[in-house]
Design a protein around this motif. Sequence first.
Motif, mmCIF file in Angstrom:
data_model
loop_
_atom_site.group_PDB
_atom_site.id
_atom_site.type_symbol
_atom_site.label_atom_id
_atom_site.label_comp_id
_atom_site.label_asym_id
_atom_site.label_seq_id
_atom_site.Cartn_x
_atom_site.Cartn_y
_atom_site.Cartn_z
ATOM 1 N N ALA A 1 0.841 -1.194 0.000
ATOM 2 C CA ALA A 1 0.000 0.000 0.000
ATOM 3 C C ALA A 1 0.875 1.242 0.000
ATOM 4 O O ALA A 1 2.077 1.193 0.287
ATOM 5 N N THR A 2 0.248 2.338 -0.324
ATOM 6 C CA THR A 2 0.920 3.641 -0.320
ATOM 7 C C THR A 2 0.190 4.553 0.649
ATOM 8 O O THR A 2 -1.024 4.791 0.491
ATOM 9 N N HIS A 3 0.935 5.021 1.663
ATOM 10 C CA HIS A 3 0.359 5.923 2.646
ATOM 11 C C HIS A 3 0.352 7.338 2.068
ATOM 12 O O HIS A 3 1.375 7.849 1.616
ATOM 13 N N VAL A 4 -0.818 7.974 2.076
ATOM 14 C CA VAL A 4 -0.975 9.318 1.516
ATOM 15 C C VAL A 4 -1.182 10.290 2.666
ATOM 16 O O VAL A 4 -2.143 10.137 3.444
ATOM 17 N N THR B 1 4.159 7.450 0.719
ATOM 18 C CA THR B 1 5.130 6.555 1.347
ATOM 19 C C THR B 1 4.749 5.122 1.027
ATOM 20 O O THR B 1 3.624 4.682 1.324
ATOM 21 N N GLU B 2 5.657 4.386 0.409
ATOM 22 C CA GLU B 2 5.423 2.985 0.078
ATOM 23 C C GLU B 2 5.658 2.129 1.312
ATOM 24 O O GLU B 2 6.538 2.416 2.138
ATOM 25 N N GLY B 3 4.849 1.048 1.420
ATOM 26 C CA GLY B 3 5.009 0.152 2.557
ATOM 27 C C GLY B 3 4.010 -0.988 2.520
ATOM 28 O O GLY B 3 3.423 -1.310 1.480
ATOM 29 N N SER C 1 8.988 2.776 4.669
ATOM 30 C CA SER C 1 10.387 3.177 4.783
ATOM 31 C C SER C 1 10.472 4.518 5.496
ATOM 32 O O SER C 1 10.068 5.550 4.962
ATOM 33 N N GLY C 2 10.968 4.519 6.689
ATOM 34 C CA GLY C 2 11.134 5.727 7.465
ATOM 35 C C GLY C 2 9.871 6.230 8.107
ATOM 36 O O GLY C 2 9.879 7.323 8.690
ATOM 37 N N ALA D 1 -6.043 8.155 8.421
ATOM 38 C CA ALA D 1 -5.036 7.826 7.418
ATOM 39 C C ALA D 1 -5.736 7.454 6.128
ATOM 40 O O ALA D 1 -6.903 7.046 6.112
ATOM 41 N N SER D 2 -5.005 7.632 5.027
ATOM 42 C CA SER D 2 -5.513 7.272 3.703
ATOM 43 C C SER D 2 -4.475 6.416 3.004
ATOM 44 O O SER D 2 -3.261 6.685 3.103
ATOM 45 N N PHE D 3 -4.943 5.421 2.268
ATOM 46 C CA PHE D 3 -4.029 4.486 1.626
ATOM 47 C C PHE D 3 -4.482 4.235 0.197
ATOM 48 O O PHE D 3 -5.678 4.062 -0.079
#
Length: 673
Positions: free
Chosen positions: A517-520, A530-532, A546-547, A578-580
């Motif tokens: 998923a990608t955190h927006v 942010t990729e994760g 990452s981070g 949060a949004s993904f």
Amino acid sequence: MKLSKGAHAPVPTSLLAVVVSWRSEHVVDAQALLLDGTGTVRTDRDLVFYNAPRHMSQAVTVDQEPAPGTARLSVSLPRTESDVDRIVVSGSLDHGTFGDIAGLTVTVFAADGPVARFDIEDADAVAAMMFGEFYRREGRWRFRAIGQGWSSGLAGLVTEFGVAVDDSPRQARTPRPSDPFARPHPGGVRDAERERPAAHDTAPPRNARPATEPSSPQDRHLPSGAPYPTRPVPETAPRRAAEHAEAAATSTHHEDGALRPPAVSRQAPPRGESAAAASTPAPVSSTAFEPSAAGGPARTPQRVDLTRQTRQPAPPPPPPNPERADWHPDPEDPSRLRWWDGAEWTSATFRRTPAGPRACARCGNTLRRKLFGGAVPCQFCEAEIEEFLTHWHTRAWRVLVASGPQGEPWEALWASLRYQRIDENIGRTALREVGLSYIERLVTFAFADGAIQQDEYDTFERAVGELALTGPLVEDLRRRMHRGRTLCRLREGDLPVVRTPGLHLDSEEKVHLDLVATHVRQLARGPKLTEGRLIASNKKLRFVGSGAGVEMPWSRVVSVHIEAGVVAIAATSARGGASFEVADPDYVAAALEGALRVAKRLVLTPGQRDTRSIPQEVKAEVWQRDGGKCVECGSGHYLEFDHVIPLSRGGATSASNLQILCRACNRAKGARI
């Protein structure tokens, strides 16, 4: 040969038919009595009538289904037993008298045509009549025309010839077996002394008639100059009584313990018998025996029940699959087919069609050959089938909309097709367009509230199978229904359990979702991506990137929804949401919503109803109003129910606020008004 009353004529010793005909609405029942040399029946079985239509020797048979206005008997003179001297042919009426019947005629037929005809023109007002008789004369058979009536009806006629009639009230009778001449058990009989006078009595019974006196007018009507002679009662009755008494007295016990009378030979009475005894009429039956001197069991005459017994033939057995209405081989005539309506056999039948490539499978007519091989379809059947399917098609749509492809209306629809002997594949081909419209309607109705229940999914699969629908459109609709059902199960809490190697979990923690998923995050200078990995368990929601990382227990989560293709999670704190971005936002949102429901014990907002639920009658009203098509582009595929004013802006779930849009138009509209 035409006979007058009292005349006689020879008849061939062969199988004869006696036909009684008349010109009126009356119904005449024919009977026959087989008499021995004494002028009486040997046993009550010698009476052949409607309750016993066949003599045991096959000599006389009464036709139980004659042509209208006739009565018929078959007389086989070669089969007549040697001790039968006469066969009396008679008739009776249940209503009216023979004086009311016009054109009464008795005709004797042989194999080559009629041999004797007797026109009864002066019939009296009587309910029973002796038409004539067959009798032996010098080794040959002759027929005599008589025409003698009995005002006391059939009971008086048969009693005259020694038949014991059961005249007890109908309601007082005990149930009888199917054989009207069945013998009762000897242990339950009455004393024969109460039934008739003893054979050795010399005094005649009270009200006995003289030997040469005919029956009283109440019993028999004798027209003046009747040619039929009076029966010689005084010479026969005492002899028969003496024979029966002698037989009972000499009865012996056999090895099986039964008391059986020996064979009784018919002999002349002894010469020393008194005249008084010789003139005593004894109304005994040929089936009665006197009790023995030792007090053994005695047989009494079995009285014949003249009440008409209606025998309903046993219904044929049902076909192998009795719940299905169809044509089956007729149990009564295997050469034809008979219609079984699902409960009983009907009267509809038709002959089997000959099998072969040159014959029509429906009507059996020979088919014309094509010029380059093959056969031309039957034009007559094609026209009939096309006309029938025109109305059947409309009826099928009404049944589908009302109850679907199930239940009695649906079975009756296909039963009507089978009744017309139309192949079911032809019917399914004719219903393809209707069937596709129906399953499109099913899918649209199912997705109206965003939840596909199991019964809706089963209804769709059953409809596809029942209508035998195939093709890309059907497979696409099936995938759509399957996905909708999968998402619904996820929202209901039916979550998968996935393995997550390398991830530390708390005790009793199970992971339901683990994907990329990608955190927006929305920042002042723009969104930060942010990729994760997005991991959802039964206790918390995690994002490991990452981070950066996010961890939210379900107790802090308020809701899960989709905004512009992004899964948005609302939390109790302002900065806690949060949004993904994920590859399949619908699946992820459904799984997160299911996990949230399970964590909060399946209760999101107690007492609040889901306002997306659309009643079935509202769906039908909107579908009928919009014609089952998209109101924007007119497409009939991939339809959805849309709220004109979205629910998020306070729109109501009512027919006036709903419309039908295709998937593309609905996505383009979005949450706009």
